[in-house]
Enzyme design. Structure first.
Site, PDB file in Angstrom:
ATOM      1  N   TYR A 133      47.677  42.357  37.074  1.00 27.37           N
ATOM      2  CA  TYR A 133      46.469  41.586  36.768  1.00 27.37           C
ATOM      3  C   TYR A 133      45.228  42.266  37.339  1.00 27.37           C
ATOM      4  O   TYR A 133      44.231  42.473  36.634  1.00 27.37           O
ATOM      5  CB  TYR A 133      46.605  40.179  37.340  1.00 27.37           C
ATOM      6  CG  TYR A 133      45.369  39.322  37.198  1.00 27.37           C
ATOM      7  CD1 TYR A 133      45.055  38.717  35.988  1.00 27.37           C
ATOM      8  CD2 TYR A 133      44.515  39.116  38.279  1.00 27.37           C
ATOM      9  CE1 TYR A 133      43.922  37.937  35.848  1.00 27.37           C
ATOM     10  CE2 TYR A 133      43.382  38.323  38.147  1.00 27.37           C
ATOM     11  CZ  TYR A 133      43.087  37.739  36.929  1.00 27.37           C
ATOM     12  OH  TYR A 133      41.968  36.960  36.805  1.00 27.37           O
ATOM     13  N   SER A 172      37.268  39.515  37.165  1.00 28.33           N
ATOM     14  CA  SER A 172      37.819  38.726  38.266  1.00 28.33           C
ATOM     15  C   SER A 172      37.475  39.424  39.573  1.00 28.33           C
ATOM     16  O   SER A 172      37.337  40.646  39.619  1.00 28.33           O
ATOM     17  CB  SER A 172      39.339  38.612  38.132  1.00 28.33           C
ATOM     18  OG  SER A 172      39.920  38.078  39.313  1.00 28.33           O
TER      19      SER A 172
END
Length: 220
Positions: free
Chosen positions: A96, A83
């Protein structure tokens, strides 16, 4: 399969190996991921940090290690979906972002180590795309309740309950800004699998990611 359960990974490997017989497997794509509840790193429960690492990082590592013998036979491709949040710090995404940063570094190290076998490794770092990774409103309510039930009184007083309950607004904002068109991600994954000289890093959806980053400066 549930990539946090080694038995299921081994079972998947056995089935794939049986189908391939003596042939190699051309590509493994690690795409599984969880977001958790976006809020300040101090407020996040350790269970949230552990779940993000279990799925996003340790799951990727275990699937990779299990299937590498098949990739070695074909001199194929390992594609890990990380990501942009794993490369640029974003408020409310401590668990995350940290897990995705670990995936990015793992991919970089494996790229160096596996080159002697002819295996190419690509890291896909998508921006903001509208998936179901954020979960449902019912899940958000449960995560909110877990945070409020387990926070020390002093910490809860410092932040204030209203602040904690307002964090779900950021999830709504992310969903409103994220792109519904997944084709940039799919094109990059396809290139990573099929191109003679794939890139080490792909960053589809940079525009949507920029808007989400800017949203951090908006009041929630």
């Amino acid at each position: 399969m549930d990539i946090t359960k080694p038995v299921q990974i081994k079972d998947a490997y056995s089935k794939v190996a049986a189908m391939l017989q003596d042939r190699g497997l051309w590509a493994v794509i690690n795409n599984a991921g969880v977001l958790g509840f976006p809020t300040d790193g101090e407020l996040l429960l350790m269970t949230d940090y552990k779940q993000c690492m279990a799925v996003n990082f340790f799951g990727t590592v275990e699937v990779t290690k299990t299937f590498l013998p098949l990739l070695r036979k074909s001199k194929g491709r390992l594609v890990n979906v990380s990501s942009m949040g794993g490369g640029a710090p974003m408020e409310r995404l401590a668990s995350y972002g940290s897990s995705k940063a670990a995936v990015t570094m793992f991919s970089s190290v494996m790229r160096l180590e596996l080159s002697k076998w002819g295996i190419k490794v690509a890291s896909i770092q998508p921006g903001g795309f509208l998936t179901n990774i954020a979960g449902t409103s019912d899940k958000w309510e449960k995560l909110e309740k877990d945070i409020l039930d387990h926070l020390p009184a002093e910490v809860q007083e410092d932040y204030g309950q209203d602040y904690i309950l307002a964090q779900r607004n950021f999830l709504l904002l992310i969903n409103s800004l994220a792109s519904k068109d997944f084709s940039p991600v799919l094109r990059d994954i396809q290139h990573a699998i099929l191109a003679k000289s794939p890139f080490a890093y792909y960053t589809p959806g940079k525009g949507a990611y920029l808007w989400i980053c800017l949203a951090h400066y908006l009041p929630i």
